[in-house]
Scaffold this active site. Sequence first.
Site, PDB file in Angstrom:
ATOM      1  CE  LYS A 367      -3.286   2.428   3.064  1.00  0.00           C
ATOM      2  NZ  LYS A 367      -3.999   2.551   4.182  1.00  0.00           N
ATOM      3  CG  ASP A 372      -5.768   8.095   4.501  1.00  0.00           C
ATOM      4  OD1 ASP A 372      -6.588   8.919   3.962  1.00  0.00           O
ATOM      5  OD2 ASP A 372      -6.148   7.154   5.336  1.00  0.00           O
ATOM      6  CE  LYS A 379      -6.622   8.579   8.146  1.00  0.00           C
ATOM      7  NZ  LYS A 379      -7.297   7.403   8.349  1.00  0.00           N
ATOM      8  CG  ASP A 392      -2.381   5.045   5.168  1.00  0.00           C
ATOM      9  OD1 ASP A 392      -2.212   3.858   5.816  1.00  0.00           O
ATOM     10  OD2 ASP A 392      -3.317   5.424   4.643  1.00  0.00           O
ATOM     11  CG  ASP A 452     -10.023   7.327   6.617  1.00  0.00           C
ATOM     12  OD1 ASP A 452      -8.987   7.376   6.022  1.00  0.00           O
ATOM     13  OD2 ASP A 452     -10.305   7.064   7.890  1.00  0.00           O
ATOM     14  CD  GLU A 454      -6.953   5.379   2.465  1.00  0.00           C
ATOM     15  OE1 GLU A 454      -5.875   5.011   2.992  1.00  0.00           O
ATOM     16  OE2 GLU A 454      -8.016   5.683   3.089  1.00  0.00           O
ATOM     17  NE  ARG A 456     -10.768  -1.175   3.058  1.00  0.00           N
ATOM     18  CZ  ARG A 456     -11.387  -1.426   4.231  1.00  0.00           C
ATOM     19  NH1 ARG A 456     -12.484  -2.257   4.142  1.00  0.00           N
ATOM     20  NH2 ARG A 456     -10.710  -1.109   5.148  1.00  0.00           N
TER      21      ARG A 456
END
Length: 598
Positions: A367, A372, A379, A392, A452, A454, A456
Amino acid sequence: MATAASTSAAAVAAASRLLVRRAPPRLLRRLPRAALAASRPSPPSSSSYGAAAVALGRQPLGHRARMGHTAAAAAAAGPALGLTKPNAVEPPQVSFAAKDVEFSEWKGDILAIAVTENDLVKGSDSKFENAVLKKLDGQLGGLLSEASAEEDFTGKAGQSVVLRLPGQGFKRVGLIGLGQNAPSTTTACKGIGESVASVAKSAQASSAAIVFASVGGIQEDFKLTAAAAIASGTVLGLHEDSRYKSESKKVHLKQVDLIGFGSGPEVDQKLKYANDLSSGVIFGKELVNSPANVLTPAVLAEEASNIASTYSDVFTATILDVEKCKELKMGSYLGVAAASANPPHFIHLCYKPPGGNAKRKLAIVGKGLTFDSGGYNIKTGPGCSIELMKFDMGGSAAVFGAAKALGQIKPPGVEVHFIVAACENMISGTGMRPGDIVTASNGKTIEVNNTDAEGRLTLADALVYACNQGVDKIIDLATLTGACVVALGPSIAGIFTPSDELAKEVAAASEISGEKFWRMPLEESYWESMKSGVADMVNTGGRQGGSITAALFLKQFVDEKVQWMHIDMAGPVWNDKKRAATGFGVSTLVEWVLKNSS
């Protein structure tokens, strides 16, 4: 990374246009055309993939022509925000050697002696009973026993002390506590190496030797692994990421000798391996530590390309831009990337062994969210940790850290594809909205019920791409869910796989690496919560079992014939106490690849 603190904020999109709507006509006439264009809503569209055509002053040609940014937009991005640039700081450069010499005759700056609590037992004459300590104490005229008593050194695990003892071939003696027993695990041996680094730093030593007071304390069949782990722990213990500090600390230690571990080509090869592996771990740590205003998707792609350039005998690099990703129909990935001013970069490094004879083909997918924000489900609130969302991309850091190490180790008989869909998850008028439907490159449609979640979405297209390389096995790594951290805590990664064989391989690799994993269930009945009324699936289920449903989502994008494992490393990617990255995953990935090589 999906967190419990995410919340919807659809009104944000309109805020940037509020001033212009309320401005009087005379002010509007004075505004430049670019400002007016930026204030107007984007033309209606059935997707939220971005507006490169609008940004360039052209009318959109439908959603396939508007999925993201262009090279022109990338060129206009300008220098890093805040003019921050990392200082050029060299990682520790330490030479290791295994020597069959009498420890008392060794010459250098600091002699580090690893001792158990039992090694410090003294007889009725107040002298050490341990042969090594007794000999050294006699050589020093009893100063060792006196000094260790004065420092209240008892040999407990993690305890260390440096004693200045002039007039010897070595300038100082460092005592390193092992606890009750000699080390029998990789983790314990890495800890010894970190203690060696600590005593060497405190003494500003340029050379050191490590010897065990209990000569037979380490099992013979464990000595090679122990030597490599001590060497690796030493290098990692010396490393301090000072690239973003106004002053950096100098690393003095250049030479470490290991006494009592044997000598010859086999141990020398293990020590070289430790150095190669450590360089990959440090690289991974530095990638995660880098702030998002420096490490953009473009910079991450550049770092990956540098690996291919440095090890061009075994690596090639392919970087896919937005247009190429459109051709491959990566709508899920490009949907996440659509809001950012920094264009996405799809990164593919391919390792082919010297001679080119590969019996196995592997893929490692990471990933790569360099930042993010959560998107429109931004968030917010206590515990959201938005300021840490530079990590992230920890999965991609593990991928490229492993690639850097393997470029030096050059394992035979295995081909490895390192794949990262790099982008940012931001908020703008071109961004993906809650409720949008995106189409992945395998044709499956996804209703985005949480922007959020995202990671995946980016991994979906990356996994499809990996399967198209004709690989036998895939491991993906991601800081995917807060649910996994709740379940396993900050030190253990969750692994999800339908393959018992692959689970055993990674378990064996982790035994050597010392990194901690726990196999989690792939409960198929939980998929019910991932079904959509208008698309093939949603991207998040309910709060319960969130790490499991995330893994089940990824499973939809992997060919059944390919062995696949998902690793959720949201917990161990970051050390809260040190406020820095851990380099988690690199060591296990390297060991796994080596176990699949001939």
